[in-house]
Design a protein around this motif. Structure first.
Motif, PDB file in Angstrom:
ATOM      1  N   THR A 158      54.529  35.317  50.481  1.00 31.40           N
ATOM      2  CA  THR A 158      54.675  36.486  51.345  1.00 31.40           C
ATOM      3  C   THR A 158      53.886  37.648  50.750  1.00 31.40           C
ATOM      4  O   THR A 158      53.992  37.963  49.567  1.00 31.40           O
ATOM      5  CB  THR A 158      56.144  36.935  51.470  1.00 31.40           C
ATOM      6  N   ALA A 159      53.102  38.255  51.606  1.00 28.21           N
ATOM      7  CA  ALA A 159      52.237  39.342  51.149  1.00 28.21           C
ATOM      8  C   ALA A 159      52.962  40.680  51.229  1.00 28.21           C
ATOM      9  O   ALA A 159      52.453  41.690  50.763  1.00 28.21           O
ATOM     10  CB  ALA A 159      50.973  39.387  51.981  1.00 28.21           C
ATOM     11  N   LYS A 172      53.578  38.319  45.006  1.00 35.04           N
ATOM     12  CA  LYS A 172      52.542  37.308  44.729  1.00 35.04           C
ATOM     13  C   LYS A 172      51.304  37.922  44.064  1.00 35.04           C
ATOM     14  O   LYS A 172      50.580  37.239  43.359  1.00 35.04           O
ATOM     15  CB  LYS A 172      52.166  36.548  45.995  1.00 35.04           C
ATOM     16  N   ASP A 173      51.099  39.220  44.278  1.00 32.36           N
ATOM     17  CA  ASP A 173      49.938  39.863  43.666  1.00 32.36           C
ATOM     18  C   ASP A 173      50.151  40.207  42.201  1.00 32.36           C
ATOM     19  O   ASP A 173      49.246  40.688  41.519  1.00 32.36           O
ATOM     20  CB  ASP A 173      49.545  41.123  44.454  1.00 32.36           C
ATOM     21  N   MET A 174      51.373  39.990  41.722  1.00 32.94           N
ATOM     22  CA  MET A 174      51.616  40.224  40.288  1.00 32.94           C
ATOM     23  C   MET A 174      51.512  38.935  39.497  1.00 32.94           C
ATOM     24  O   MET A 174      51.684  38.916  38.288  1.00 32.94           O
ATOM     25  CB  MET A 174      52.978  40.882  40.077  1.00 32.94           C
ATOM     26  N   ARG A 175      51.213  37.853  40.197  1.00 37.65           N
ATOM     27  CA  ARG A 175      51.166  36.537  39.550  1.00 37.65           C
ATOM     28  C   ARG A 175      50.112  36.464  38.437  1.00 37.65           C
ATOM     29  O   ARG A 175      50.273  35.690  37.489  1.00 37.65           O
ATOM     30  CB  ARG A 175      50.875  35.472  40.601  1.00 37.65           C
ATOM     31  N   ARG A 178      43.757  43.338  44.517  1.00 36.38           N
ATOM     32  CA  ARG A 178      44.765  43.261  45.579  1.00 36.38           C
ATOM     33  C   ARG A 178      45.898  44.252  45.344  1.00 36.38           C
ATOM     34  O   ARG A 178      46.622  44.621  46.238  1.00 36.38           O
ATOM     35  CB  ARG A 178      45.322  41.842  45.676  1.00 36.38           C
ATOM     36  N   VAL A 179      46.040  44.676  44.078  1.00 35.57           N
ATOM     37  CA  VAL A 179      47.088  45.650  43.753  1.00 35.57           C
ATOM     38  C   VAL A 179      46.537  47.060  44.002  1.00 35.57           C
ATOM     39  O   VAL A 179      45.535  47.433  43.404  1.00 35.57           O
ATOM     40  CB  VAL A 179      47.521  45.516  42.279  1.00 35.57           C
ATOM     41  N   PRO A 180      47.187  47.833  44.892  1.00 37.32           N
ATOM     42  CA  PRO A 180      46.715  49.199  45.119  1.00 37.32           C
ATOM     43  C   PRO A 180      46.785  50.010  43.812  1.00 37.32           C
ATOM     44  O   PRO A 180      47.754  49.872  43.064  1.00 37.32           O
ATOM     45  CB  PRO A 180      47.708  49.766  46.144  1.00 37.32           C
ATOM     46  N   VAL A 181      45.756  50.827  43.559  1.00 39.66           N
ATOM     47  CA  VAL A 181      45.709  51.583  42.305  1.00 39.66           C
ATOM     48  C   VAL A 181      46.968  52.436  42.140  1.00 39.66           C
ATOM     49  O   VAL A 181      47.553  52.508  41.064  1.00 39.66           O
ATOM     50  CB  VAL A 181      44.452  52.483  42.251  1.00 39.66           C
ATOM     51  N   ARG A 182      47.368  53.054  43.239  1.00 38.55           N
ATOM     52  CA  ARG A 182      48.553  53.918  43.156  1.00 38.55           C
ATOM     53  C   ARG A 182      49.807  53.140  42.795  1.00 38.55           C
ATOM     54  O   ARG A 182      50.682  53.627  42.098  1.00 38.55           O
ATOM     55  CB  ARG A 182      48.768  54.641  44.481  1.00 38.55           C
ATOM     56  N   ALA A 183      49.895  51.885  43.283  1.00 39.40           N
ATOM     57  CA  ALA A 183      51.058  51.060  42.977  1.00 39.40           C
ATOM     58  C   ALA A 183      51.045  50.653  41.501  1.00 39.40           C
ATOM     59  O   ALA A 183      52.085  50.629  40.835  1.00 39.40           O
ATOM     60  CB  ALA A 183      51.085  49.836  43.876  1.00 39.40           C
ATOM     61  N   ALA A 205      41.567  54.030  48.984  1.00 33.91           N
ATOM     62  CA  ALA A 205      42.257  53.066  49.845  1.00 33.91           C
ATOM     63  C   ALA A 205      42.769  51.914  48.971  1.00 33.91           C
ATOM     64  O   ALA A 205      42.165  51.608  47.942  1.00 33.91           O
ATOM     65  CB  ALA A 205      41.312  52.551  50.918  1.00 33.91           C
ATOM     66  N   PRO A 206      43.880  51.286  49.395  1.00 32.19           N
ATOM     67  CA  PRO A 206      44.562  50.296  48.557  1.00 32.19           C
ATOM     68  C   PRO A 206      43.666  49.266  47.880  1.00 32.19           C
ATOM     69  O   PRO A 206      43.807  49.022  46.695  1.00 32.19           O
ATOM     70  CB  PRO A 206      45.520  49.620  49.533  1.00 32.19           C
ATOM     71  N   HIS A 207      42.743  48.647  48.605  1.00 29.91           N
ATOM     72  CA  HIS A 207      42.038  47.522  47.996  1.00 29.91           C
ATOM     73  C   HIS A 207      40.620  47.861  47.551  1.00 29.91           C
ATOM     74  O   HIS A 207      39.829  46.989  47.251  1.00 29.91           O
ATOM     75  CB  HIS A 207      42.043  46.329  48.953  1.00 29.91           C
ATOM     76  N   ASP A 208      40.325  49.143  47.506  1.00 27.47           N
ATOM     77  CA  ASP A 208      38.996  49.585  47.117  1.00 27.47           C
ATOM     78  C   ASP A 208      38.642  49.198  45.688  1.00 27.47           C
ATOM     79  O   ASP A 208      39.517  49.104  44.831  1.00 27.47           O
ATOM     80  CB  ASP A 208      38.917  51.119  47.188  1.00 27.47           C
ATOM     81  N   ASP A 209      37.335  48.995  45.478  1.00 29.71           N
ATOM     82  CA  ASP A 209      36.842  48.930  44.105  1.00 29.71           C
ATOM     83  C   ASP A 209      36.956  50.349  43.551  1.00 29.71           C
ATOM     84  O   ASP A 209      37.055  51.320  44.300  1.00 29.71           O
ATOM     85  CB  ASP A 209      35.389  48.462  44.089  1.00 29.71           C
ATOM     86  N   THR A 210      36.983  50.449  42.225  1.00 32.72           N
ATOM     87  CA  THR A 210      37.146  51.774  41.622  1.00 32.72           C
ATOM     88  C   THR A 210      35.783  52.368  41.294  1.00 32.72           C
ATOM     89  O   THR A 210      34.851  51.633  40.967  1.00 32.72           O
ATOM     90  CB  THR A 210      37.978  51.652  40.337  1.00 32.72           C
TER      91      THR A 210
END
Lengths: 156, 162
Positions: free
Chosen positions: A121-122, A58-61, B55-60, B125-130
């Motif tokens: 789903t997250a 869902k975060d790639m939407r 919401r997308v982790p930088v590493r991902a 951390a996953p949701h951090d601002d850069t």
């Protein structure tokens, strides 16, 4: 009618002007749009095929928004490029092949949005097998559309 | 340079590749597909570095980079073939020089990021601002790749008969 379109003041400016802002810039916009549309579609497809599986679907939407922005850029620049050479393009079978491939690819992308990215789903994880098949079809159709688009410059 | 272009165009390799009529359109198709991989893969990471899509982790988001690099490799190979097949189009072309310049900017920027800022990336951390250094790197990269695309597509028109 196609001839009228091609002979309109705007069309003759697009093809006849020496300005870099005419044909070359519109063509370049069409390539920028390609990068955005196909770039976004490829990322969505790759995600379904297992790349970046850490990212919740869902975060790639957000990518669908980029997809549609690119699509509109190319719809408009494509219409202008068509208008500029309407009679020639309308005679090229490969042009209609390109349009058909894009239409199919857009339909598949919309289905992918519904089948794979519609949920809430997250949790990250693999996509369903239906989604993976759709991703493969999408990749193939976009690649085909690019080839057909390129061939328009050669199969006159 | 004056001797080099006709020499390269007259080589066996250049002549035999030119005689295969479908090779140029095939390479162009691959080049455009590679372009989409670069803009998609690198652009996605750049936007995340700039602080979008938090919401997308930088590493991902980094997971798509190998695909961007694969696209770049495809374009490096097909691009080299274009130069061998039609050297007169590229050597002395201002647009081609500009394109190479921006490829260098994007490349050095990416290398600097991976080597100098890479450890900070892992600590994020996953949701951090850069941090602002990431935002600059992302902005430079995004701009440079679109400049590469621009000068590549405008190459036949800039400085050639205009």
């Amino acid at each position: 009618m196609l001839e009228q379109l091609q002979n309109s003041a705007f069309s003759t400016w697009v093809t006849g002007s020496d300005s870099l802002l005419a044909y070359p810039t519109i063509l370049t916009l069409h390539t920028v749009g390609l990068g955005i549309v196909v770039g976004a579609a490829l990322l969505l497809d790759l995600r379904l095929l297992g790349v970046g599986a850490e990212i919740p679907l869902k975060d790639m939407r957000t990518l669908f928004r980029f997809f549609w922005v690119g699509f509109v850029i190319n719809l408009i620049s494509g219409l202008v490029l068509f208008a500029a050479e309407a009679t020639d393009k309308a005679k090229q079978p490969v042009f209609f092949v390109k349009l058909a491939l894009i239409a199919a690819a857009v339909v598949i992308t919309v289905r992918i949005r519904r089948v794979a990215f519609g949920g809430s789903t997250a949790s990250p994880g693999p996509a369903s097998s239906t989604a993976r098949v759709l991703a493969g079809v999408s990749l193939t159709l976009w690649a085909g559309a690019i080839v057909a688009g390129r061939l328009m410059a050669y199969l006159k | 340079m004056n001797d080099f272009v006709p020499w390269l165009a007259a080589t066996w390799l250049s002549r035999s590749m030119r005689s295969i009529t479908w090779l140029w359109p095939l390479c162009e198709s691959i080049h455009f597909f590679g372009l989409a991989l670069v803009i998609g893969g690198a652009g996605y990471f750049d936007l995340r570095l700039m602080g979008f899509m938090r919401r997308v982790p930088v590493r991902a988001a980094h997971a798509f980079m190998p695909w961007a690099i694969a696209g770049f490799a495809m374009n490096l190979v097909t691009g080299a073939l274009f130069v061998i097949m039609a050297p007169e189009m590229y050597f002395g072309s201002i647009a081609f020089m500009a394109k190479l310049f921006f490829i260098m900017v994007a490349g050095l920027n990416a290398i600097a990021f991976e080597t100098i800022l890479g450890t900070r990336l892992m600590a994020l951390a996953p949701h951090d601002d850069t941090p602002s250094s990431f935002k600059v790197v992302g902005g430079v990269s995004l701009f440079a790749w679109f400049a590469v695309l621009y000068f590549g597509r405008m190459l036949p028109y800039i400085g050639n008969g205009n």
